[in-house]
Design an enzyme around this catalytic site. Structure first.
Site, PDB file in Angstrom:
ATOM      1  N   GLU A  43       0.847  -1.188   0.000  1.00  0.00           N
ATOM      2  CA  GLU A  43       0.000   0.000   0.000  1.00  0.00           C
ATOM      3  C   GLU A  43       0.889   1.247   0.000  1.00  0.00           C
ATOM      4  O   GLU A  43       1.874   1.325   0.745  1.00  0.00           O
ATOM      5  CB  GLU A  43      -0.864  -0.034   1.260  1.00  0.00           C
ATOM      6  CG  GLU A  43      -1.736   1.173   1.507  1.00  0.00           C
ATOM      7  CD  GLU A  43      -2.499   1.065   2.833  1.00  0.00           C
ATOM      8  OE1 GLU A  43      -3.451   1.827   3.027  1.00  0.00           O
ATOM      9  OE2 GLU A  43      -2.134   0.198   3.670  1.00  0.00           O
ATOM     10  N   LYS A 113      -9.372   2.161  -2.063  1.00  0.00           N
ATOM     11  CA  LYS A 113      -9.683   1.641  -0.733  1.00  0.00           C
ATOM     12  C   LYS A 113     -11.065   2.098  -0.284  1.00  0.00           C
ATOM     13  O   LYS A 113     -11.382   3.286  -0.321  1.00  0.00           O
ATOM     14  CB  LYS A 113      -8.610   2.110   0.251  1.00  0.00           C
ATOM     15  CG  LYS A 113      -8.642   1.444   1.620  1.00  0.00           C
ATOM     16  CD  LYS A 113      -7.397   1.854   2.400  1.00  0.00           C
ATOM     17  CE  LYS A 113      -7.291   1.165   3.747  1.00  0.00           C
ATOM     18  NZ  LYS A 113      -6.041   1.565   4.444  1.00  0.00           N
ATOM     19  N   CYS A 146      -5.311  -3.217   2.822  1.00  0.00           N
ATOM     20  CA  CYS A 146      -5.114  -3.140   4.269  1.00  0.00           C
ATOM     21  C   CYS A 146      -6.415  -3.351   5.058  1.00  0.00           C
ATOM     22  O   CYS A 146      -6.936  -4.461   5.123  1.00  0.00           O
ATOM     23  CB  CYS A 146      -4.451  -1.808   4.599  1.00  0.00           C
ATOM     24  SG  CYS A 146      -3.608  -1.773   6.197  1.00  0.00           S
TER      25      CYS A 146
END
Length: 282
Positions: A43, A113, A146
């Site tokens: 990331e 995300k 994540c």
């Protein structure tokens, strides 16, 4: 169908996209030389993550059509291979924590995300609005970044769309060890898919990052795990036919599971649970 995947655990310099891009290029070339045809980076590997304001994140972010991704696209074309890499994305419609899937023919697509924790640039980023599935000549992939993996519905949605591998670029700081120890194996086993997670190491903006990148097979067993704090490249050969066969036979006629057919979506409603609880007698 076999896929040779590599996950790269690396340190990153915040606000230095040119330097990070050069490092990614070198690590990508090494991984491909080692046999990988899909290489996964962490990331925000290009930009860094620990920004203290939206203005800082925008200042450190990059554009999809900027020189950094152009160099990565050229490398994928030259080496006839694929990569997933994360970055803070400046876009006309906002600021996003993004991962790009790039192949030999250019940009395949991006995942932004969706679930944003209160840490780093995610405090200021805009939420992504979709769960794209990428169908490529080397396999069918889903990407989560994540914190997204903490929500099982996201992985399950993409698994029901037929992904072979769930790719997870991540920046796990200290206190996040359970993501590698428990959640990644669970996402693999509950969906009978492979999971490949690339975390970073090093120190940034007051946080130490824990490494613990990994590749897990469809049963949730680790195929390869990285050292806790060191840079590393993990490799594995994945048999994608295993992920595509959701009828798991342990002992024919005696011990079998149909991972998706045995689901009961008719029961998966909060109202159902409340109604059952209210009807109970003591």
């Amino acid at each position: 169908m076999l896929l040779n995947v590599a996950t790269v655990q690396m340190d990153v310099q915040i606000r230095k996209p040119a330097e990070n891009t050069q490092k990614v290029l070198g690590l990508f070339e090494n991984a491909v030389a080692g046999g990988a045809n899909l290489v996964v980076f962490p990331e925000c590997a290009i930009t860094g993550y620990g920004y203290g304001s939206r203005a800082e994140a925008e200042g450190g972010g990059i554009w999809i059509d900027g020189p950094e991704l152009t160099k990565l696209i050229d490398a994928c074309h030259k080496l006839n291979s694929y990569m997933v890499v994360g970055f803070a994305e400046n876009a006309p419609d906002g600021l996003f924590n993004t991962a790009a899937l790039i192949g030999p023919n250019g940009m395949i697509g991006c995942f932004r995300k969706c679930h944003l924790p209160f840490i780093g640039m995610d405090r200021y980023a805009d939420r992504g609005g979709g769960l794209p599935v990428f169908d490529t000549p080397i396999g069918k992939f889903g990407i989560l970044i994540c914190y997204d993996i903490r929500f099982p519905e996201a992985a399950r949605t993409m698994a029901l769309e037929g992904i072979d591998v769930l790719i997870i670029p991540t920046n796990w700081p200290e206190q996040s060890e359970g993501n590698s120890d428990y959640i990644c194996p669970a996402r693999a086993r509950e969906n009978w898919i492979y999971v490949a997670a690339a975390n970073r190491v090093g120190h940034e903006s007051g946080f130490d990052f824990i490494g613990k990148s990994g590749i897990w097979d469809v049963s949730g067993r680790p195929i390869s795990l990285a050292d806790h704090r060191q840079e590393a490249t993990l490799t594995a050969q994945l048999d994608l036919d295993r992920a595509r066969n959701k009828h798991v036979v342990i002992r024919p006629g005696e011990f079998e599971s149909r991972i998706f057919e045995d689901r009961r979506p008719d029961l998966y409603h909060v109202g159902q649970v409340h109604a059952a609880t209210a009807d109970r007698t003591v």
